[in-house]
Write an enzyme that holds these catalytic residues in place. Structure first.
Site, short mmCIF file in Angstrom:
data_model
loop_
_atom_site.label_atom_id
_atom_site.label_comp_id
_atom_site.label_asym_id
_atom_site.label_seq_id
_atom_site.Cartn_x
_atom_site.Cartn_y
_atom_site.Cartn_z
N GLY A 151 56.52 31.09 33.69
CA GLY A 151 57.72 30.43 34.19
C GLY A 151 58.97 31.24 33.94
O GLY A 151 58.94 32.32 33.33
N ARG A 152 60.09 30.73 34.40
CA ARG A 152 61.37 31.41 34.26
C ARG A 152 61.86 31.26 32.81
O ARG A 152 62.21 30.16 32.38
CB ARG A 152 62.38 30.82 35.23
CG ARG A 152 63.74 31.52 35.23
CD ARG A 152 64.63 30.96 36.33
NE ARG A 152 65.88 31.70 36.43
CZ ARG A 152 67.03 31.30 35.86
NH1 ARG A 152 67.06 30.18 35.15
NH2 ARG A 152 68.13 32.02 36.01
N VAL A 204 60.17 13.96 31.86
CA VAL A 204 59.19 13.19 32.62
C VAL A 204 58.53 14.15 33.60
O VAL A 204 59.21 14.98 34.21
CB VAL A 204 59.82 11.99 33.37
CG1 VAL A 204 60.14 10.86 32.40
CG2 VAL A 204 61.08 12.38 34.12
N HIS A 253 66.46 14.72 23.43
CA HIS A 253 65.56 15.43 24.35
C HIS A 253 64.84 14.38 25.19
O HIS A 253 64.52 13.29 24.71
CB HIS A 253 64.54 16.24 23.55
CG HIS A 253 63.26 16.50 24.30
ND1 HIS A 253 62.13 15.73 24.13
CD2 HIS A 253 62.95 17.44 25.23
CE1 HIS A 253 61.18 16.18 24.91
NE2 HIS A 253 61.64 17.21 25.59
#
Length: 302
Positions: A261-262, A111, A108
């Site tokens: 969010g999506r 940034v 994973h």
């Protein structure tokens, strides 16, 4: 802080997503990335890219997003309560790689840049990110390489940076309800604005640019090792720990869900297959037991 600076960060992040996807697709040799471009009603949008059912990667997701909102969600203001209620700009690249071969670890990385805005005050910005490695079967060579690359990325910014962010990673990627780490760690940092903007952005680039250098050699060493149903079932069991962490503790997941969010893009981090077995424990002296006894403990790998 100015518009030009955030534009430069956005340009870097988009390029980083392109470079990582291109390298992963070449490494897989079979699967390609599906891209969904999406818009957020409150402002902004992103590019979700997912490679599924590849030769090497069972599922690989690499997201870019740049979103705006009227109010920072609790997950983003918990450590900065004075910023609660401010509008925000958030942008970043986040990726999770779930390989098919159980001897290849999951990885994973992300940034990101946050800017908290206020009509009557100067904007407050900070960077965050890092990367961590989640093996199913331990190889000391891989862990050492992963951490040595992470240490080298940090070295230009001072001798205390790697130990600090390595320790933060060990603390953060820890399943408190099970009392065990998610994997062998790496780097984690958040709320980074103690340096000036240019230095902080340079550190973000150093971390982002070093991810493939850390991960690709490990994939190449392990992706063709033979494996059986035993290793596959252990991989699926250990993936359950990954799911637990992401849904219970992960700040990025919580931020995405709390900010509207999506959902498909947020949950692309989850593996396609996983299992939970009641009160399971590894056979003493087995390779599975060795993961717990040798690798799932904080160590100075570098």
């Amino acid at each position: 802080m100015n518009t030009l600076a955030t534009d430069a960060v956005e340009q870097y992040l988009r390029d980083l997503q392109d470079r990582i996807c291109a390298r992963l697709a070449r490494l897989d040799g079979q699967g390609g990335f599906r891209e969904d471009a999406w818009q957020r009603p409150e402002g902004g949008g992103g590019r979700t890219r997912v490679l599924a059912e590849g030769r090497v990667f069972e599922k690989a997701g690499v997201n870019f997003s740049k979103v705006r909102g009227a109010s920072l969600p609790p997950s983003a203001s918990a450590h900065r309560p004075e910023l609660a209620g401010r509008s925000f700009l958030a942008m970043g690249v986040s990726l999770v790689i779930h390989p098919l071969n159980p001897y290849v670890p999951t990885s994973h990385a992300n940034v990101r840049l946050f800017v908290a805005e206020h009509a009557e005050a100067a904007p407050v910005w900070w960077f965050g990110g890092g990367y961590d490695l989640t093996p199913y079967y331990g190889f000391e060579q891989d862990c050492i390489h992963w951490h040595q690359v992470a240490r080298a990325a940090c070295e230009p910014f001072g001798p205390l940076v790697y130990p600090r962010f390595k320790g933060w990673c060990d603390d953060y990627f820890h399943l408190r309800h099970r009392g065990e780490p998610r994997g062998v760690g790496g780097l984690f940092f958040d709320d980074l604005n103690e340096w000036d903007f240019d230095t902080s952005f340079a550190f973000l680039r150093a971390v982002g640019d070093s991810y493939l250098e850390a991960y690709e050699p490990i994939v190449c060493r392990r992706m063709d090792l033979p494996w059986s149903e035993r290793e596959r079932q252990f991989q699926l069991y250990r993936r359950g720990r990954y799911v637990e962490f992401n849904l219970v503790y992960d700040r990025g997941t919580l931020f995405g869900l709390q900010s509207g969010g999506r959902t498909e893009s947020i949950l692309m981090s989850l593996p396609p297959l996983v299992r939970w077995d009641y009160d399971w424990s590894p056979e003493p002296g087995s390779a599975e037991a060795d993961l717990y006894e040798t690798y799932l403990k904080p160590r100075d790998w570098a």
